[in-house]
Design a protein around this motif. Structure first.
Motif, PDB file in Angstrom:
ATOM      1  N   SER A 161      90.542  52.928  19.385  1.00  0.00           N
ATOM      2  CA  SER A 161      91.697  52.281  18.769  1.00  0.00           C
ATOM      3  C   SER A 161      92.971  52.595  19.535  1.00  0.00           C
ATOM      4  N   LEU A 162      93.922  51.682  19.454  1.00  0.00           N
ATOM      5  CA  LEU A 162      95.252  51.883  19.994  1.00  0.00           C
ATOM      6  C   LEU A 162      96.253  51.160  19.102  1.00  0.00           C
ATOM      7  N   ALA A 171     111.232  45.911  15.425  1.00  0.00           N
ATOM      8  CA  ALA A 171     109.985  46.359  16.037  1.00  0.00           C
ATOM      9  C   ALA A 171     108.804  45.519  15.577  1.00  0.00           C
ATOM     10  N   VAL A 172     107.881  45.325  16.474  1.00  0.00           N
ATOM     11  CA  VAL A 172     106.616  44.663  16.181  1.00  0.00           C
ATOM     12  C   VAL A 172     105.504  45.571  16.660  1.00  0.00           C
ATOM     13  N   TYR A 173     104.399  45.575  15.932  1.00  0.00           N
ATOM     14  CA  TYR A 173     103.292  46.455  16.264  1.00  0.00           C
ATOM     15  C   TYR A 173     101.997  45.655  16.351  1.00  0.00           C
ATOM     16  N   LEU A 174     101.041  46.219  17.091  1.00  0.00           N
ATOM     17  CA  LEU A 174      99.707  45.645  17.150  1.00  0.00           C
ATOM     18  C   LEU A 174      98.716  46.787  17.028  1.00  0.00           C
ATOM     19  N   GLN A 175      98.076  46.870  15.882  1.00  0.00           N
ATOM     20  CA  GLN A 175      97.028  47.865  15.662  1.00  0.00           C
ATOM     21  C   GLN A 175      95.721  47.264  16.129  1.00  0.00           C
ATOM     22  N   MET A 176      95.051  47.958  17.020  1.00  0.00           N
ATOM     23  CA  MET A 176      93.799  47.460  17.587  1.00  0.00           C
ATOM     24  C   MET A 176      92.692  48.461  17.315  1.00  0.00           C
ATOM     25  N   ILE A 177      91.593  48.003  16.729  1.00  0.00           N
ATOM     26  CA  ILE A 177      90.436  48.841  16.482  1.00  0.00           C
ATOM     27  C   ILE A 177      89.206  48.179  17.099  1.00  0.00           C
ATOM     28  N   SER A 178      88.131  48.927  17.145  1.00  0.00           N
ATOM     29  CA  SER A 178      86.869  48.416  17.691  1.00  0.00           C
ATOM     30  C   SER A 178      87.091  47.716  19.031  1.00  0.00           C
ATOM     31  N   LEU A 179      87.828  48.378  19.900  1.00  0.00           N
ATOM     32  CA  LEU A 179      88.169  47.760  21.176  1.00  0.00           C
ATOM     33  C   LEU A 179      86.951  47.542  22.049  1.00  0.00           C
ATOM     34  N   LYS A 180      87.003  46.445  22.798  1.00  0.00           N
ATOM     35  CA  LYS A 180      85.909  46.053  23.680  1.00  0.00           C
ATOM     36  C   LYS A 180      86.411  45.998  25.124  1.00  0.00           C
ATOM     37  N   PRO A 181      85.541  46.116  26.105  1.00  0.00           N
ATOM     38  CA  PRO A 181      85.977  46.004  27.498  1.00  0.00           C
ATOM     39  C   PRO A 181      86.735  44.703  27.769  1.00  0.00           C
ATOM     40  N   GLU A 182      86.372  43.643  27.105  1.00  0.00           N
ATOM     41  CA  GLU A 182      87.058  42.359  27.322  1.00  0.00           C
ATOM     42  C   GLU A 182      88.469  42.321  26.747  1.00  0.00           C
ATOM     43  N   ASP A 183      88.866  43.369  26.034  1.00  0.00           N
ATOM     44  CA  ASP A 183      90.253  43.480  25.564  1.00  0.00           C
ATOM     45  C   ASP A 183      91.164  44.058  26.649  1.00  0.00           C
ATOM     46  N   GLY A 194     105.441  44.792  29.760  1.00  0.00           N
ATOM     47  CA  GLY A 194     104.087  44.861  29.219  1.00  0.00           C
ATOM     48  C   GLY A 194     103.566  46.282  29.171  1.00  0.00           C
ATOM     49  N   THR A 195     102.433  46.451  28.518  1.00  0.00           N
ATOM     50  CA  THR A 195     101.771  47.755  28.460  1.00  0.00           C
ATOM     51  C   THR A 195     100.288  47.545  28.732  1.00  0.00           C
ATOM     52  N   GLN A 196      99.755  48.367  29.624  1.00  0.00           N
ATOM     53  CA  GLN A 196      98.366  48.201  30.069  1.00  0.00           C
ATOM     54  C   GLN A 196      97.407  48.811  29.056  1.00  0.00           C
ATOM     55  N   VAL A 197      96.419  48.038  28.670  1.00  0.00           N
ATOM     56  CA  VAL A 197      95.325  48.518  27.834  1.00  0.00           C
ATOM     57  C   VAL A 197      94.038  48.394  28.652  1.00  0.00           C
ATOM     58  N   THR A 198      93.357  49.503  28.811  1.00  0.00           N
ATOM     59  CA  THR A 198      92.099  49.513  29.544  1.00  0.00           C
ATOM     60  C   THR A 198      91.024  50.076  28.642  1.00  0.00           C
ATOM     61  N   VAL A 199      89.982  49.293  28.425  1.00  0.00           N
ATOM     62  CA  VAL A 199      88.860  49.712  27.582  1.00  0.00           C
ATOM     63  C   VAL A 199      87.648  49.903  28.488  1.00  0.00           C
ATOM     64  N   SER A 200      87.273  51.145  28.654  1.00  0.00           N
ATOM     65  CA  SER A 200      86.200  51.451  29.595  1.00  0.00           C
ATOM     66  C   SER A 200      85.582  52.796  29.267  1.00  0.00           C
ATOM     67  N   SER A 201      84.294  52.924  29.516  1.00  0.00           N
ATOM     68  CA  SER A 201      83.623  54.200  29.328  1.00  0.00           C
ATOM     69  C   SER A 201      83.598  54.982  30.633  1.00  0.00           C
TER      70      SER A 201
END
Length: 114
Positions: A17-18, A77-89, A107-114
């Motif tokens: 999550s982020l 302010a605006v927010y985006l709560q992200m859960i169950s993130l996937k690599p395609e996010d 912008g802000t970088q989001v990287t979903v990776s194991s």
């Protein structure tokens, strides 16, 4: 001139999550629908979620049930709560009005990776 500052991105494992934050100038927040967009490498920027001044929300099908947009107009302010993130996010996430203005933040970088 509108200024938008996004923050909160990072590297997260799949399923993680982020919470993204966006600080914007008052003129947009007083009258506009606000939105989060994202742009993945090699792809066009796409709309992720919108929220009206009344709090009505809409989401892209790809994020429904996993992302939640919210706003605190008093704080601009605006927010985006992200859960169950996937690599395609994985993407750079931006906030802006909807329809978008020419004034994009960094912008802000989001990287979903194991």
């Amino acid at each position: 001139q509108v200024q938008l500052v996004e923050s909160g991105g990072g590297l997260v494992q799949p399923g993680g999550s982020l919470r993204l934050s966006c600080a914007a100038s008052g003129s947009i927040f007083s009258i506009s629908v606000m939105a989060w967009y994202r742009q993945a490498p090699g792809k066009e920027r796409e709309l992720v979620a919108t929220i009206s001044s009344a709090g009505d929300t809409n989401y892209a099908d790809s994020v429904k049930g996993r992302f939640a947009i919210s706003r605190r107009s008093a704080e601009n302010a605006v927010y985006l709560q992200m859960i169950s993130l996937k690599p395609e996010d994985t993407a750079v996430y931006y906030c802006n009005s909807y329809p978008s203005s020419p004034d994009w933040g960094q912008g802000t970088q989001v990287t979903v990776s194991s």
